[in-house]
Design a protein around this motif. Structure first.
Motif, short mmCIF file in Angstrom:
data_model
loop_
_atom_site.label_atom_id
_atom_site.label_comp_id
_atom_site.label_asym_id
_atom_site.label_seq_id
_atom_site.Cartn_x
_atom_site.Cartn_y
_atom_site.Cartn_z
N CYS A 44 22.71 -23.92 -19.49
CA CYS A 44 22.67 -25.26 -20.10
C CYS A 44 21.40 -26.02 -19.71
CB CYS A 44 23.90 -26.09 -19.71
SG CYS A 44 25.48 -25.33 -20.12
N GLY A 45 20.34 -25.26 -19.45
CA GLY A 45 19.08 -25.88 -19.05
C GLY A 45 18.98 -26.17 -17.56
N PHE A 46 19.99 -25.77 -16.77
CA PHE A 46 19.99 -26.04 -15.33
C PHE A 46 19.85 -24.75 -14.53
CE2 PHE A 46 23.02 -29.32 -17.08
CZ PHE A 46 22.13 -30.38 -16.99
N LYS A 47 19.24 -24.85 -13.37
CA LYS A 47 19.18 -23.74 -12.43
C LYS A 47 19.33 -24.31 -11.02
CE LYS A 47 14.11 -23.76 -12.40
NZ LYS A 47 12.88 -22.93 -12.63
N PRO A 48 19.74 -23.51 -10.04
CA PRO A 48 19.96 -24.03 -8.68
C PRO A 48 18.72 -24.76 -8.15
CG PRO A 48 20.81 -21.82 -8.86
CD PRO A 48 20.05 -22.07 -10.13
N GLU A 49 18.95 -25.93 -7.57
CA GLU A 49 17.85 -26.74 -7.05
C GLU A 49 17.45 -26.25 -5.66
OE1 GLU A 49 21.16 -29.62 -8.47
OE2 GLU A 49 20.98 -27.85 -7.21
N LYS A 50 16.15 -26.05 -5.46
CA LYS A 50 15.65 -25.62 -4.16
C LYS A 50 15.34 -26.80 -3.25
CE LYS A 50 13.69 -21.28 -5.88
NZ LYS A 50 12.45 -20.46 -6.01
N THR A 51 15.09 -27.97 -3.84
CA THR A 51 14.73 -29.14 -3.05
C THR A 51 15.48 -30.37 -3.58
OG1 THR A 51 12.88 -29.80 -4.47
CG2 THR A 51 12.41 -28.18 -2.72
N LEU A 52 15.53 -31.41 -2.75
CA LEU A 52 16.15 -32.67 -3.17
C LEU A 52 15.46 -33.25 -4.39
CD1 LEU A 52 16.85 -34.53 0.19
CD2 LEU A 52 18.54 -33.98 -1.56
N SER A 53 14.15 -33.05 -4.48
CA SER A 53 13.40 -33.62 -5.60
C SER A 53 13.83 -33.03 -6.94
CB SER A 53 11.89 -33.39 -5.39
OG SER A 53 11.59 -32.01 -5.37
N ALA A 54 14.53 -31.91 -6.92
CA ALA A 54 14.94 -31.24 -8.16
C ALA A 54 16.30 -31.68 -8.66
CB ALA A 54 14.92 -29.73 -7.96
N ILE A 55 17.07 -32.41 -7.85
CA ILE A 55 18.41 -32.77 -8.30
C ILE A 55 18.36 -33.85 -9.36
CG2 ILE A 55 19.41 -32.11 -6.06
CD1 ILE A 55 19.79 -35.05 -5.45
N THR A 56 19.32 -33.76 -10.29
CA THR A 56 19.42 -34.76 -11.36
C THR A 56 20.89 -35.13 -11.55
OG1 THR A 56 19.73 -33.15 -13.16
CG2 THR A 56 17.44 -33.73 -12.57
N PRO A 57 21.14 -36.35 -12.01
CA PRO A 57 22.53 -36.75 -12.26
C PRO A 57 23.22 -35.83 -13.27
CG PRO A 57 21.12 -38.68 -12.22
CD PRO A 57 20.21 -37.48 -12.19
N ALA A 58 22.50 -35.39 -14.29
CA ALA A 58 23.11 -34.55 -15.32
C ALA A 58 23.55 -33.21 -14.75
CB ALA A 58 22.13 -34.35 -16.47
N HIS A 59 22.70 -32.60 -13.92
CA HIS A 59 23.03 -31.30 -13.31
C HIS A 59 24.23 -31.46 -12.38
CE1 HIS A 59 21.42 -27.47 -11.09
NE2 HIS A 59 22.71 -27.39 -11.41
N MET A 60 24.19 -32.47 -11.54
CA MET A 60 25.29 -32.67 -10.60
C MET A 60 26.60 -32.94 -11.35
SD MET A 60 23.70 -34.76 -7.35
CE MET A 60 22.86 -36.03 -8.30
N ALA A 61 26.55 -33.74 -12.39
CA ALA A 61 27.76 -34.07 -13.15
C ALA A 61 28.35 -32.82 -13.78
CB ALA A 61 27.45 -35.11 -14.21
N HIS A 62 27.50 -31.96 -14.34
CA HIS A 62 28.01 -30.75 -14.99
C HIS A 62 28.60 -29.79 -13.96
CE1 HIS A 62 28.40 -27.90 -18.26
NE2 HIS A 62 27.89 -26.96 -17.48
N ALA A 63 27.92 -29.62 -12.83
CA ALA A 63 28.42 -28.73 -11.78
C ALA A 63 29.76 -29.20 -11.24
CB ALA A 63 27.40 -28.61 -10.65
N PHE A 64 29.89 -30.48 -10.99
CA PHE A 64 31.15 -31.00 -10.47
C PHE A 64 32.26 -30.93 -11.53
CE2 PHE A 64 28.79 -32.38 -6.88
CZ PHE A 64 29.71 -32.56 -5.86
N ALA A 65 31.90 -31.14 -12.79
CA ALA A 65 32.90 -31.08 -13.86
C ALA A 65 33.51 -29.69 -13.96
CB ALA A 65 32.27 -31.47 -15.19
N VAL A 66 32.67 -28.65 -13.88
CA VAL A 66 33.15 -27.28 -14.05
C VAL A 66 33.70 -26.70 -12.75
CG1 VAL A 66 32.49 -24.92 -14.69
CG2 VAL A 66 31.55 -26.87 -15.95
#
Length: 234
Positions: free
Chosen positions: A82-104
């Motif tokens: 879905c356009g996301f890949k595991p974040e290697k650093t804090l600078s890579a995190i986004t609300p959209a990625h976190m929301a999708h990961a927590f939802a699933v």
């Protein structure tokens, strides 16, 4: 599955994924169940983890079978896509990625527990098992990174542990557990298996996980176990 009374119902959620599909086949081969039902976004009725109404409809269909529900295996999960890949650093995190990961990875399985734990057989051993991941262990985290995946799986582990406490009040012989399957040759782990790391087929993994579930006893409900049956740190 010798520890479960024969003739009941087993269901697999996420049955079109690598582990889910292999689990359906493995359960059917045991001959221990009157019926093995496979749920996915493509089944009828379907289950979409981010749509609670689909879970409600699937739970109603399970209730209408009249069979004792002995096993619920949740094989869902999200690591990349879905356009996301595991974040290697804090600078890579986004609300959209976190929301999708927590939802699933967390909220979806929590909704499965909400609607399927009350349907587990009232007498004898029954099991709700969900796929977690060792990287969701806070105590085992020595590398960092993979923020959304790690955090969402840690949240899943907390849901499992809390739900198991509540489950024990009405069904003392039932278990609710989180399982780490190891690295499996599926789309989820594609591109992330390190050189030298043991990678198992979905079929091998399904067999190992069923062996673990067969050996677990009610006092181990709420636990977090790997494919060898070893308890993992929170």
């Amino acid at each position: 599955m010798e520890s479960l009374r024969s003739g009941g119902l087993a269901i697999v959620i996420g049955a079109t994924g690598g582990i889910g599909e292999a689990m359906v086949e493995a359960l059917q081969q045991t001959g221990a169940f009157a019926k093995v039902t496979a749920f996915s976004r493509a089944s009828e009725p379907d289950i979409d983890l981010i749509d609670e109404q689909t879970i409600i409809r699937a739970a109603a269909a399970v209730r209408e079978t009249g069979h004792d529900l002995r096993l619920v295996f949740d094989a869902t999960g999200f690591l990349h896509g879905c356009g996301f890949k595991p974040e290697k650093t804090l600078s890579a995190i986004t609300p959209a990625h976190m929301a999708h990961a927590f939802a699933v990875n967390a909220m979806g399985p929590a909704l499965l527990m909400k609607h399927f734990l009350p349907l587990l057989a009232k007498d004898g051993k029954s099991v709700f098992a969900t796929l977690s991941a060792k990287v969701g262990s806070i105590g085992d985290n020595a590398l960092g990174g993979w923020y959304s995946y790690r955090a969402s799986k840690a949240a899943l582990n907390q849901f499992v542990h809390s739900a198991a406490i509540e489950l024990a009040r009405k069904r003392p012989e039932a278990l609710c557990v989180a399982l780490h399957p190891g690295t499996v040759d599926t789309g989820l782990s594609s591109g992330f298996a390190k050189n030298g790391l043991m990678v198992r087929t979905p079929g091998e993994t399904a067999g190992l996980l069923l062996g673990v579930l067969d050996q677990l006893i009610p006092s181990q409900s709420g636990g977090f176990f790997d494919y060898r049956g070893e308890a993992l740190p929170w």
